[in-house]
Design an enzyme around this catalytic site. Structure first.
Site, PDB file in Angstrom:
ATOM      1  N   ARG A   1       0.834  -1.206   0.000  1.00  0.00           N
ATOM      2  CA  ARG A   1       0.000   0.000   0.000  1.00  0.00           C
ATOM      3  C   ARG A   1       0.867   1.253   0.000  1.00  0.00           C
ATOM      4  O   ARG A   1       0.541   2.260  -0.635  1.00  0.00           O
ATOM      5  CB  ARG A   1      -0.932  -0.006   1.208  1.00  0.00           C
ATOM      6  CG  ARG A   1      -2.047  -1.026   1.121  1.00  0.00           C
ATOM      7  CD  ARG A   1      -2.883  -1.039   2.378  1.00  0.00           C
ATOM      8  NE  ARG A   1      -2.180  -1.601   3.502  1.00  0.00           N
ATOM      9  CZ  ARG A   1      -2.251  -1.161   4.752  1.00  0.00           C
ATOM     10  NH1 ARG A   1      -2.997  -0.115   5.032  1.00  0.00           N
ATOM     11  NH2 ARG A   1      -1.587  -1.743   5.726  1.00  0.00           N
TER      12      ARG A   1
ATOM     13  N   SER B   1      -5.270   4.468   5.462  1.00  0.00           N
ATOM     14  CA  SER B   1      -5.201   3.022   5.245  1.00  0.00           C
ATOM     15  C   SER B   1      -4.785   2.678   3.825  1.00  0.00           C
ATOM     16  O   SER B   1      -4.005   1.747   3.596  1.00  0.00           O
ATOM     17  CB  SER B   1      -6.555   2.377   5.563  1.00  0.00           C
ATOM     18  OG  SER B   1      -6.883   2.534   6.924  1.00  0.00           O
TER      19      SER B   1
ATOM     20  N   GLU C   1     -18.892   6.316  -1.134  1.00  0.00           N
ATOM     21  CA  GLU C   1     -18.139   5.689  -2.222  1.00  0.00           C
ATOM     22  C   GLU C   1     -18.788   5.878  -3.592  1.00  0.00           C
ATOM     23  O   GLU C   1     -18.083   6.044  -4.598  1.00  0.00           O
ATOM     24  CB  GLU C   1     -17.954   4.195  -1.933  1.00  0.00           C
ATOM     25  CG  GLU C   1     -17.033   3.890  -0.767  1.00  0.00           C
ATOM     26  CD  GLU C   1     -17.725   3.955   0.591  1.00  0.00           C
ATOM     27  OE1 GLU C   1     -17.050   3.700   1.612  1.00  0.00           O
ATOM     28  OE2 GLU C   1     -18.943   4.262   0.635  1.00  0.00           O
TER      29      GLU C   1
ATOM     30  N   HIS D   1      -6.966  -3.823   0.669  1.00  0.00           N
ATOM     31  CA  HIS D   1      -7.570  -4.713   1.666  1.00  0.00           C
ATOM     32  C   HIS D   1      -8.439  -5.793   1.013  1.00  0.00           C
ATOM     33  O   HIS D   1      -9.550  -6.070   1.444  1.00  0.00           O
ATOM     34  CB  HIS D   1      -8.403  -3.917   2.675  1.00  0.00           C
ATOM     35  CG  HIS D   1      -7.601  -2.985   3.537  1.00  0.00           C
ATOM     36  ND1 HIS D   1      -6.867  -1.938   3.009  1.00  0.00           N
ATOM     37  CD2 HIS D   1      -7.429  -2.937   4.872  1.00  0.00           C
ATOM     38  CE1 HIS D   1      -6.269  -1.282   3.991  1.00  0.00           C
ATOM     39  NE2 HIS D   1      -6.582  -1.878   5.139  1.00  0.00           N
TER      40      HIS D   1
ATOM     41  N   ARG E   1      -4.049  -5.829   2.180  1.00  0.00           N
ATOM     42  CA  ARG E   1      -3.704  -5.094   3.392  1.00  0.00           C
ATOM     43  C   ARG E   1      -2.320  -5.486   3.900  1.00  0.00           C
ATOM     44  O   ARG E   1      -1.578  -4.651   4.404  1.00  0.00           O
ATOM     45  CB  ARG E   1      -4.739  -5.387   4.477  1.00  0.00           C
ATOM     46  CG  ARG E   1      -4.448  -4.719   5.823  1.00  0.00           C
ATOM     47  CD  ARG E   1      -5.435  -5.175   6.881  1.00  0.00           C
ATOM     48  NE  ARG E   1      -5.358  -4.353   8.074  1.00  0.00           N
ATOM     49  CZ  ARG E   1      -6.147  -4.501   9.129  1.00  0.00           C
ATOM     50  NH1 ARG E   1      -7.084  -5.444   9.130  1.00  0.00           N
ATOM     51  NH2 ARG E   1      -6.022  -3.720  10.189  1.00  0.00           N
TER      52      ARG E   1
END
Length: 320
Positions: free
Chosen positions: A12, A39, A60, A111, A169
């Site tokens: 990430r 994240s 979203e 993720h 993730r």
């Protein structure tokens, strides 16, 4: 191939840093996030280019619709959030506002798979590849390590069209060296073998490689094909390899329904029918737990793959 699974890096972080680097030379790149930039690591782009970063909040559908609007005026939007929300919650907007008009939007779902871990079933995207590969005009890419992820993001920025890119993730180990070059049109044959062709991508590639090394010492010959591009699928390479082994196993951190395994089955059923066994999440939801425990629980760890690959090779030899 020998994989150092102890030395892992944040894929990430590579995604975020690559976006930030691309932003320095391409002013048309814009980034959108749905309140998860820490994240997803799109915060790295936001820090460098705050005027080109848009946090749409926990909305979203609005994020994808906004990305479509930006693409319609020549921008190159990267819209990112957890894979579960990037594909499930936004399916209508991706289908009708991005893929139908064929806008240049890049959807990056982080993720993905059961390795989301403790967040549990509600956050573990096991259907995202299935959802995205069924939409016309959408490409689907699942990189396996940091070097490949960097090249995939650069490819997405430089090439027109809707794309879905899925990253995990978890931190990942290095698989490819400096000579590696991502090829959108070609799968990678990483290991030759005669007993079975194992097709995989993403996090599970490292597990398959480790399993194959152990199986080699036990007299089993495993051919490994890495398929980072699930759609469009490189059918020619797959069929060419399968002609040698005439037996296929597909390993994926995804539901066995609709993902890479289904894509391979569809290809082979039409052009070169052979036995195919799929290893993934078998029509179940995920659960909360440590990522490595879940990988093992669903049969995707190298330890479990050694057992299952050996068992299915032995079974196939008996009926061959």
């Amino acid at each position: 191939m020998i994989i150092d699974k102890e030395n892992r890096k944040s894929i990430r972080n590579v995604f975020g840093n690559t976006l930030a680097e691309l932003g320095k030379t391409n002013p048309n790149i814009v980034v959108l996030d749905a309140d998860l930039s820490c994240s997803t690591q799109t915060q790295l782009f936001a820090k460098e280019f705050p005027d080109r970063f848009f946090n749409t909040g926990i909305a979203e559908q609005d994020m994808i619709a906004t990305a479509a609007g930006l693409a319609s005026v020549g921008k190159i939007p990267f819209a990112s959030t957890f894979a579960m929300f990037a594909t499930g919650r936004t399916f209508d907007q991706i289908r009708n506002s991005v893929c139908y008009p064929e806008f240049n939007v890049k959807v990056v779902g982080t993720h993905g798979g059961v390795t989301v871990g403790e967040d549990g079933a509600s956050h573990q995207a096991l259907e995202d590849i299935s959802l995205m590969r069924v939409i016309p005009n959408m490409s689907v890419i699942v990189p396996a390590d940091c070097r490949e992820c960097e090249q995939v993001i650069k490819f997405a920025a430089e090439n027109y069209g809707p794309m879905y890119i899925r990253i995990p993730r978890t931190n990942v180990c290095d698989i490819f060296d400096d000579s590696y070059e991502f090829d959108f049109c070609k799968a990678k044959v990483l290991e030759d073998g005669t007993d079975v062709t194992v097709i995989t991508n993403g996090e599970t590639l490292a597990e398959v490689i480790e399993a194959a090394e152990t199986l080699k010492t036990q007299g089993y010959s495993v051919q490994i094909i890495h398929v980072p591009v699930v759609k469009p699928l490189d059918g020619a390479t797959i069929i060419d390899c399968v002609r040698k082994t005439k037996f296929v196993m597909v390993v994926e951190n995804h539901s066995i329904t609709g993902g890479l395994g289904s894509a391979v089955c569809e290809l082979l059923a039409e052009y070169y029918p052979v036995p195919v066994h799929r290893i993934g999440v078998n029509d179940n939801f995920g659960q909360s737990g440590k990522w490595d425990f879940l990988l093992d629980y669903y049969g995707l760890s190298s330890k479990k793959l050694i057992e299952s690959i050996k068992r299915y090779i032995d079974k196939y030899r008996l009926v061959k």
